[in-house]
Scaffold this active site. Structure first.
Site, PDB file in Angstrom:
ATOM      1  N   HIS A 177       0.861  -1.183   0.000  1.00  0.00           N
ATOM      2  CA  HIS A 177       0.000   0.000   0.000  1.00  0.00           C
ATOM      3  C   HIS A 177       0.895   1.230   0.000  1.00  0.00           C
ATOM      4  O   HIS A 177       1.686   1.439   0.923  1.00  0.00           O
ATOM      5  CB  HIS A 177      -0.916   0.017   1.225  1.00  0.00           C
ATOM      6  CG  HIS A 177      -1.861   1.180   1.237  1.00  0.00           C
ATOM      7  ND1 HIS A 177      -3.134   1.123   0.710  1.00  0.00           N
ATOM      8  CD2 HIS A 177      -1.703   2.459   1.672  1.00  0.00           C
ATOM      9  CE1 HIS A 177      -3.722   2.285   0.838  1.00  0.00           C
ATOM     10  NE2 HIS A 177      -2.880   3.122   1.416  1.00  0.00           N
ATOM     11  N   CYS A 178       0.776   2.014  -1.055  1.00  0.00           N
ATOM     12  CA  CYS A 178       1.654   3.180  -1.222  1.00  0.00           C
ATOM     13  C   CYS A 178       0.978   4.419  -0.641  1.00  0.00           C
ATOM     14  O   CYS A 178      -0.061   4.859  -1.156  1.00  0.00           O
ATOM     15  CB  CYS A 178       1.977   3.395  -2.697  1.00  0.00           C
ATOM     16  SG  CYS A 178       3.087   4.792  -2.994  1.00  0.00           S
ATOM     17  N   PRO A 179       1.532   5.005   0.409  1.00  0.00           N
ATOM     18  CA  PRO A 179       0.913   6.210   0.980  1.00  0.00           C
ATOM     19  C   PRO A 179       1.042   7.428   0.077  1.00  0.00           C
ATOM     20  O   PRO A 179       0.263   8.376   0.204  1.00  0.00           O
ATOM     21  CB  PRO A 179       1.676   6.400   2.292  1.00  0.00           C
ATOM     22  CG  PRO A 179       2.998   5.749   2.066  1.00  0.00           C
ATOM     23  CD  PRO A 179       2.731   4.590   1.161  1.00  0.00           C
ATOM     24  N   GLY A 182      -1.812   6.949  -2.256  1.00  0.00           N
ATOM     25  CA  GLY A 182      -3.058   6.731  -1.524  1.00  0.00           C
ATOM     26  C   GLY A 182      -3.846   5.547  -2.027  1.00  0.00           C
ATOM     27  O   GLY A 182      -5.077   5.578  -2.027  1.00  0.00           O
ATOM     28  N   GLN A 183      -3.169   4.476  -2.442  1.00  0.00           N
ATOM     29  CA  GLN A 183      -3.866   3.333  -3.024  1.00  0.00           C
ATOM     30  C   GLN A 183      -3.004   2.085  -2.863  1.00  0.00           C
ATOM     31  O   GLN A 183      -1.771   2.164  -2.762  1.00  0.00           O
ATOM     32  CB  GLN A 183      -4.139   3.590  -4.511  1.00  0.00           C
ATOM     33  CG  GLN A 183      -4.842   2.479  -5.261  1.00  0.00           C
ATOM     34  CD  GLN A 183      -6.253   2.243  -4.783  1.00  0.00           C
ATOM     35  OE1 GLN A 183      -6.449   1.664  -3.715  1.00  0.00           O
ATOM     36  NE2 GLN A 183      -7.230   2.691  -5.569  1.00  0.00           N
TER      37      GLN A 183
END
Length: 416
Positions: A177-179, A182-183
């Site tokens: 999950h890539c902050p 945001g996805q």
């Protein structure tokens, strides 16, 4: 007056995950979609400043002797890279990463009893819950791979899938999950994610190089030119720092692509110590990521659904015994098996209807008075006028208060 049927809603309106939907369910973002604006600012801000700087150079009369054609090309490429980078960022963030459809019911009881001895766990020491096998073996390219059961989605995850605690979804070929976008990064947006970070790396190098060329071409020595061009100084420092992050990420993910790994698998399984069942060779792995067809979404978030068909998202293992009506699977809990087989009620319903507090208090009173204890879950129902009948097995007499207490205790059984 007949009750009106609930108006059907679209799936995205009743979805139990943490996603944010826009455009009537056409755009799917993670719960931390606000970070997308920060990432857009970090990419677009310096890039736009660079393009403005190049435009000012072209408009400056003092640079009329320079080759303006070269700087027009530099400006055009800078604009193209900026627009491409922002577009890839948006495609990565707004796309379904490969969300696995949830189930409203656990797997069938036949699947639950594949094991010879199903495991048991006790909740509060009273009600038995049959636990599904936590893992199941599947064959992938001739290799045995274990897949885990997801308590939230009530399914066995497909190979390479994992449950994201932030988005609250199981995602196919879950990478991480890539902050910054945001996805979740999964099978349906990994290609765009890699193109985004690689384009960001190219853009950083591009801006750094031509900002340095602009300083070198200034009047005087380098220090004097830098003192008169603060914007180019800022772009040099910014791009030098940023390229280590996005550049390192690009190199790392290129290694993962060549070896057909995900970030999750690389940190968890360490395929360098054992064979990777998904590895098709470097060329085959690159083709799989960039040239293969992106799978269709498994969820149609714009489809209409009835609210009673929604997925129940309780993060606990479901009680499968409610659906078991045959007596083939014996549950060894004292007299519970006999009661379950001799009645039309399933075992959990009998146990749920018992008043355990009254039973325990009654047992304590019997132990204190020295009377025999027949068992923790069985008390016969006797008429009030039969005050001197035997208790359960040994013929011990009880008084009317004890009979009344037993009658009250077993009332739920009669009602059931």
């Amino acid at each position: 007056m007949a009750l009106e049927k609930p108006k059907p809603k679209r799936l995205y309106q009743v979805w139990k995950g943490s996603n944010r939907f826009f455009g009537g369910g056409r755009l799917i973002f993670g719960p931390d979609v606000a970070s997308l604006f920060l990432s857009t600012l970090l990419v677009a801000g310096p890039a736009i400043a660079f393009c403005i700087k190049m435009y000012c150079i072209l408009e400056d009369d003092n640079t009329a002797h320079r080759d303006n054609g070269r700087w027009y090309a530099v400006l055009a490429v800078g604009i193209i890279l900026t627009v491409l980078d922002i577009t890839l960022l948006f495609l990565t963030s707004s796309r379904d990463p490969g969300i696995v459809p949830r189930k409203s019911t656990p797997p069938e009881s036949d699947e639950a009893f594949d094991l010879n001895t199903p495991s048991m766990e006790w909740v509060n020491g009273r009600t038995p819950h049959l636990t599904l096998p936590r893992t199941k073996d599947v064959i992938v390219n001739g290799h045995t791979v274990k897949v885990k059961y997801c308590d939230t989605c009530m399914l066995y995850r497909p190979p390479r899938a994992s449950h994201c605690s932030i988005c609250n979804n199981c995602v196919q070929r879950f990478d991480h999950h890539c902050p910054w976008v945001g996805q979740c990064i999964g099978i349906r947006n990994y290609r765009f994610f890699y193109m985004f970070i690689s384009t960001s790396t190219i853009l950083c190098i591009y801006v750094f190089v031509f900002s340095w060329i602009n300083i070198i071409g200034g009047e005087g020595n380098i220090l004097q030119a830098m003192s008169h061009d603060i914007l180019s100084d800022f772009l040099l420092v910014y791009c030098f720092i940023a390229v280590w992050f996005v550049g390192g990420l690009t190199v790392f993910h290129f290694y993962l692509i060549c070896t057909n790994q995900t970030t999750y698998e690389n940190f968890r399984y360490r395929y360098d110590k054992k064979e990777n069942p998904y590895n098709n060779g470097m060329i085959g792995n690159i083709k799989e990521v960039f040239l293969s067809k992106i799978p269709s979404a498994m969820n149609d978030f714009r489809a209409f659904v009835q609210e009673d068909e929604n997925m129940l998202m309780e993060p606990t293992t479901p009680n499968l015994l409610q659906n078991i009506t045959s007596s083939k699977e014996k549950i060894d809990i004292e007299m519970g098996t006999k009661l379950a087989e001799g009645s039309s009620l399933s075992l959990p319903e009998i146990l749920w209807n018992l008043d355990y507090d009254d039973i325990e208090s009654n047992l304590k009173s019997k132990e204190g008075s020295g009377s025999a204890c027949p068992g923790p879950f069985f008390y016969p129902v006797e008429p009030k006028d039969s005050m001197q009948s035997s208790a359960i097995e040994d013929g011990t007499k009880v008084n009317s208060d004890e009979v009344t207490s037993s009658h009250q205790t077993t009332t739920p059984l009669n009602q059931a």
